[in-house]
Design an enzyme around this catalytic site. Structure first.
Site, PDB file in Angstrom:
ATOM      1  N   LYS A   1       5.523  10.269  -0.171  1.00 59.34           N
ATOM      2  CA  LYS A   1       6.184   9.786   1.048  1.00 59.34           C
ATOM      3  C   LYS A   1       7.042   8.550   0.825  1.00 59.34           C
ATOM      4  O   LYS A   1       8.183   8.486   1.292  1.00 59.34           O
ATOM      5  CB  LYS A   1       5.141   9.499   2.134  1.00 59.34           C
ATOM      6  CG  LYS A   1       5.771   8.876   3.367  1.00 59.34           C
ATOM      7  CD  LYS A   1       4.874   8.928   4.570  1.00 59.34           C
ATOM      8  CE  LYS A   1       3.781   7.925   4.537  1.00 59.34           C
ATOM      9  NZ  LYS A   1       3.027   7.895   5.803  1.00 59.34           N
TER      10      LYS A   1
ATOM     11  N   SER B   1      53.834  13.832 -12.203  1.00 57.93           N
ATOM     12  CA  SER B   1      52.902  14.707 -11.487  1.00 57.93           C
ATOM     13  C   SER B   1      52.374  15.801 -12.404  1.00 57.93           C
ATOM     14  O   SER B   1      53.078  16.274 -13.293  1.00 57.93           O
ATOM     15  CB  SER B   1      53.618  15.370 -10.305  1.00 57.93           C
ATOM     16  OG  SER B   1      53.998  14.371  -9.396  1.00 57.93           O
TER      17      SER B   1
ATOM     18  N   ARG C   1       2.210  14.791   6.462  1.00 58.38           N
ATOM     19  CA  ARG C   1       3.100  15.280   7.521  1.00 58.38           C
ATOM     20  C   ARG C   1       4.561  15.357   7.081  1.00 58.38           C
ATOM     21  O   ARG C   1       5.397  15.910   7.783  1.00 58.38           O
ATOM     22  CB  ARG C   1       2.956  14.411   8.776  1.00 58.38           C
ATOM     23  CG  ARG C   1       1.667  14.715   9.522  1.00 58.38           C
ATOM     24  CD  ARG C   1       1.385  13.695  10.579  1.00 58.38           C
ATOM     25  NE  ARG C   1       2.472  13.590  11.532  1.00 58.38           N
ATOM     26  CZ  ARG C   1       2.700  12.520  12.290  1.00 58.38           C
ATOM     27  NH1 ARG C   1       1.932  11.462  12.178  1.00 58.38           N
ATOM     28  NH2 ARG C   1       3.695  12.519  13.140  1.00 58.38           N
TER      29      ARG C   1
ATOM     30  N   LEU D   1       0.848  -1.199   0.000  1.00 60.60           N
ATOM     31  CA  LEU D   1       0.000   0.000   0.000  1.00 60.60           C
ATOM     32  C   LEU D   1       0.881   1.246   0.000  1.00 60.60           C
ATOM     33  O   LEU D   1       1.682   1.448   0.913  1.00 60.60           O
ATOM     34  CB  LEU D   1      -0.919   0.008   1.221  1.00 60.60           C
ATOM     35  CG  LEU D   1      -1.798  -1.228   1.402  1.00 60.60           C
ATOM     36  CD1 LEU D   1      -2.838  -0.971   2.492  1.00 60.60           C
ATOM     37  CD2 LEU D   1      -2.475  -1.621   0.089  1.00 60.60           C
TER      38      LEU D   1
ATOM     39  N   TYR E   1       2.897  -2.251   4.015  1.00 60.40           N
ATOM     40  CA  TYR E   1       2.773  -0.804   3.807  1.00 60.40           C
ATOM     41  C   TYR E   1       4.068  -0.276   3.186  1.00 60.40           C
ATOM     42  O   TYR E   1       5.168  -0.637   3.636  1.00 60.40           O
ATOM     43  CB  TYR E   1       2.601  -0.074   5.147  1.00 60.40           C
ATOM     44  CG  TYR E   1       1.283  -0.286   5.859  1.00 60.40           C
ATOM     45  CD1 TYR E   1       0.232  -0.957   5.259  1.00 60.40           C
ATOM     46  CD2 TYR E   1       1.109   0.231   7.138  1.00 60.40           C
ATOM     47  CE1 TYR E   1      -0.965  -1.128   5.947  1.00 60.40           C
ATOM     48  CE2 TYR E   1      -0.081   0.063   7.828  1.00 60.40           C
ATOM     49  CZ  TYR E   1      -1.119  -0.617   7.220  1.00 60.40           C
ATOM     50  OH  TYR E   1      -2.291  -0.780   7.899  1.00 60.40           O
TER      51      TYR E   1
ATOM     52  N   ALA F   1      51.035  12.748  -8.477  1.00 60.47           N
ATOM     53  CA  ALA F   1      50.159  13.728  -7.824  1.00 60.47           C
ATOM     54  C   ALA F   1      49.621  14.727  -8.843  1.00 60.47           C
ATOM     55  O   ALA F   1      50.350  15.189  -9.719  1.00 60.47           O
ATOM     56  CB  ALA F   1      50.932  14.470  -6.742  1.00 60.47           C
TER      57      ALA F   1
ATOM     58  N   ASN G   1      -1.842  -3.744  15.898  1.00 63.24           N
ATOM     59  CA  ASN G   1      -1.769  -4.177  14.504  1.00 63.24           C
ATOM     60  C   ASN G   1      -0.653  -3.426  13.783  1.00 63.24           C
ATOM     61  O   ASN G   1      -0.647  -2.197  13.737  1.00 63.24           O
ATOM     62  CB  ASN G   1      -3.118  -3.881  13.833  1.00 63.24           C
ATOM     63  CG  ASN G   1      -3.109  -4.186  12.348  1.00 63.24           C
ATOM     64  OD1 ASN G   1      -2.356  -5.046  11.886  1.00 63.24           O
ATOM     65  ND2 ASN G   1      -3.943  -3.463  11.602  1.00 63.24           N
TER      66      ASN G   1
ATOM     67  N   TYR H   1      36.219  14.791 -20.824  1.00 65.11           N
ATOM     68  CA  TYR H   1      34.973  15.382 -21.318  1.00 65.11           C
ATOM     69  C   TYR H   1      35.311  16.575 -22.192  1.00 65.11           C
ATOM     70  O   TYR H   1      36.030  17.492 -21.765  1.00 65.11           O
ATOM     71  CB  TYR H   1      34.152  15.816 -20.098  1.00 65.11           C
ATOM     72  CG  TYR H   1      32.776  16.334 -20.383  1.00 65.11           C
ATOM     73  CD1 TYR H   1      31.920  15.673 -21.253  1.00 65.11           C
ATOM     74  CD2 TYR H   1      32.304  17.486 -19.748  1.00 65.11           C
ATOM     75  CE1 TYR H   1      30.649  16.145 -21.492  1.00 65.11           C
ATOM     76  CE2 TYR H   1      31.021  17.962 -19.966  1.00 65.11           C
ATOM     77  CZ  TYR H   1      30.195  17.291 -20.851  1.00 65.11           C
ATOM     78  OH  TYR H   1      28.929  17.762 -21.074  1.00 65.11           O
TER      79      TYR H   1
ATOM     80  N   GLY I   1      -1.003   6.613   0.094  1.00 65.69           N
ATOM     81  CA  GLY I   1      -1.212   7.708   1.045  1.00 65.69           C
ATOM     82  C   GLY I   1      -0.415   8.955   0.675  1.00 65.69           C
ATOM     83  O   GLY I   1       0.638   8.886   0.055  1.00 65.69           O
TER      84      GLY I   1
END
Ligand code: UD1
Ligand code: MG
Length: 451
Positions: free
Chosen positions: A22, A389, A15, A8, A103, A364, A171, A371, A11
């Protein structure tokens, strides 16, 4: 017995105060809905039906991305949990077996618990309900049982008498019944109650009225932890992380500061891995035995092989595949790249869309320019290659096995095996010039301060 799961997820979750449905808010890197679907996967459910409502298209997309066989059905108007389950009836007409209702906002029900419900069903109970001893029963439906007859009814708090409200076994919402029994009973559920809704919970009393035995099994309250607010979401994250840290240590991972390490729902870590403080595992990470993940590293969508050392302050992005014993050091970012056995990328580098050969050494400040503004291109660095480096490798480009690049080079064309590529301005030394220049400048400063 074949199993179908109905989740389910219609809802609104008002809140949460959010534009996102949700069930799509995340815990441990996965939407709440996916956590519920994982419980279903644990049961090898034959069919999963997600009942959507608010943000239905988005919810459906997430469900289908996780499980392409999942079926989404729409509940246009939220008329209660019974009405919600009824929306799944058409999708399950050809299914024979037990249906489990979960749920979407209750992420932590364990497959073992669901299995225990199925076992209880197999003992001849028409409807099996998952309950828990609530520390604060509040608005939860109460499970009314008798010793002789088992579960008699679920009474919603709004409709309960003061005596019924004393019951602390509540429940969770998870219910299991045979498909035909479930939908036959749902057909008889009305909405004459305090909320004017069709309650799924009414099927227990209806089953009893037809002479069917019902039963409740109970689980730890933590399993039924639901999410209704941002605070609940944070609490769910915290409880997930606490469990994941505990499980990692149980499985032989050293966490030097467990409370600072964050796992995803699917993180896999081998034995004798050491994870230092402040490490974040995003989704889809596997770390093999004996690797060390040093402090402040961030990993997602990657695989770290045995005995590799990552970090401190390393970032492994999706598609990073780090070989045995390789090293990825501080302020190094690796994306969509294979880093060979024993290769070293120790400091301040970007390695993206690349292959780095076994035992290569990346100096380094090496940057792979992958790209061009439109396309991504590939870089291949050979075995035992030595990248000086501050080399910029402009992709597509290949540096051969045992080849070198001079520091500060911008490499735009392939470097043959064993060759040395240098691509930078040639150095010129001017004898005595430094001293003459400094003297001149100092004299100029002195003259200025006299003015
Ligand atoms: C429900 C149970 C209650 C139980 C509690 C546990 C009923 C009548 N009551 O109450 O016994 O203790 O859960 O948390 O079942 N939903 C839909 N469509 C709807 C109504 C609900 O999809 O029309 C979904 C909600 O999004 C939610 C779940 O079902 O995920 C439960 O609904 P909610 O309104 O929270 O039920 P509770 O009143 O809390
Ligand atoms: Mg609720």
């Amino acid at each position: 017995m074949p199993i179908a799961v109905v989740i389910l997820a219609a809802g609104q979750g008002s809140r949460m105060n959010s534009d996102t449905p949700k069930v799509l808010h995340q815990v441990a890197g996965a939407p709440l809905l996916v956590h519920a679907m994982l419980s279903a996967r644990g049961l090898e459910a034959e069919q999963t039906v997600v009942v959507t409502g608010v943000g239905g298209a988005q919810v459906e997309q997430v469900a289908k991305t996780f499980d392409p066989d999942a079926i989404a059905v729409n509940q246009a108007e939220q008329q209660g949990t019974g009405h919600a389950v009824k929306q799944a009836e058409a999708a399950l007409t050809d299914f024979t077996g037990d249906v489990i209702v979960l749920y979407g906002d209750t992420p932590f029900v364990r497959p073992e618990t669901l299995q225990a419900m199925l076992n209880k069903r197999a003992e001849g109970n028409g409807v099996v309900v998952l309950g828990f001893e609530a520390t604060d029963p509040g608005h939860y439906g109460r499970l009314w049982s008798t010793t002789e007859d088992g579960l008699m009814a679920i009474i919603e708090a709004k409709d309960a008498t003061p005596e019924q409200l004393q019951i602390s076994l509540c429940n969770s919402g998870v219910i299991c019944a045979d498909r035909k029994v479930l939908f036959d009973l749902l057909g008889k559920v009305g909405n004459d109650n305090a909320s004017g809704e069709y309650y799924l919970t009414d099927i227990v009393a209806l089953a009893r009225a037809e002479g069917l035995r019902c039963a409740a099994i109970s689980c730890d309250e933590a399993e039924t932890q639901g999410v209704n607010s941002r605070a609940d979401l944070a609490a769910a994250e915290a409880s997930f992380q606490a469990r994941a840290r505990g499980a990692a240590m149980e499985n032989g991972t050293t966490l030097t500061a467990p409370d600072t390490v964050y796992f995803s729902f699917d993180t896999i870590i081998g034995r004798d891995v050491i994870v230092e403080p402040n490490v974040v595992f995003g989704p889809d990470v596997t770390v093999e035995s004996g690797a060390i993940i040093r402090a402040f590293s961030h990993l997602e969508g990657c695989h770290v092989s045995q005995h590799a050392i990552i970090g401190p302050y390393a970032r492994l992005r999706p598609g990073a595949e780090i070989g045995d014993g390789a090293r990825v050091g501080n302020f190094v970012e690796v994306k969509a790249a294979l880093v060979g056995e024993g290769a070293k990328i120790n400091h301040l580098s970007y390695v993206g869309d690349a292959e780095v050969g076994d035992a290569a050494n990346i100096g380094a400040g090496t940057i792979i320019c992958n790209y061009d503004g439109v396309f991504k291109h590939k870089t291949v660095i050979g075995k035992r290659a030595f990248i000086g480096s501050n080399t910029a490798l402009v992709a597509p480009v290949r540096v051969g096995d045992d080849a070198m690049t001079g520091s500060g080079s911008v490499i735009t064309s392939d470097v043959p095996d064993e060759a040395m590529a240098i691509s930078r301005a040639k150095q010129a030394n001017k004898p005595g010039l430094a001293l003459r220049l400094m003297n001149k400048l100092r004299a100029a400063k002195a003259a200025r301060s006299k003015e």
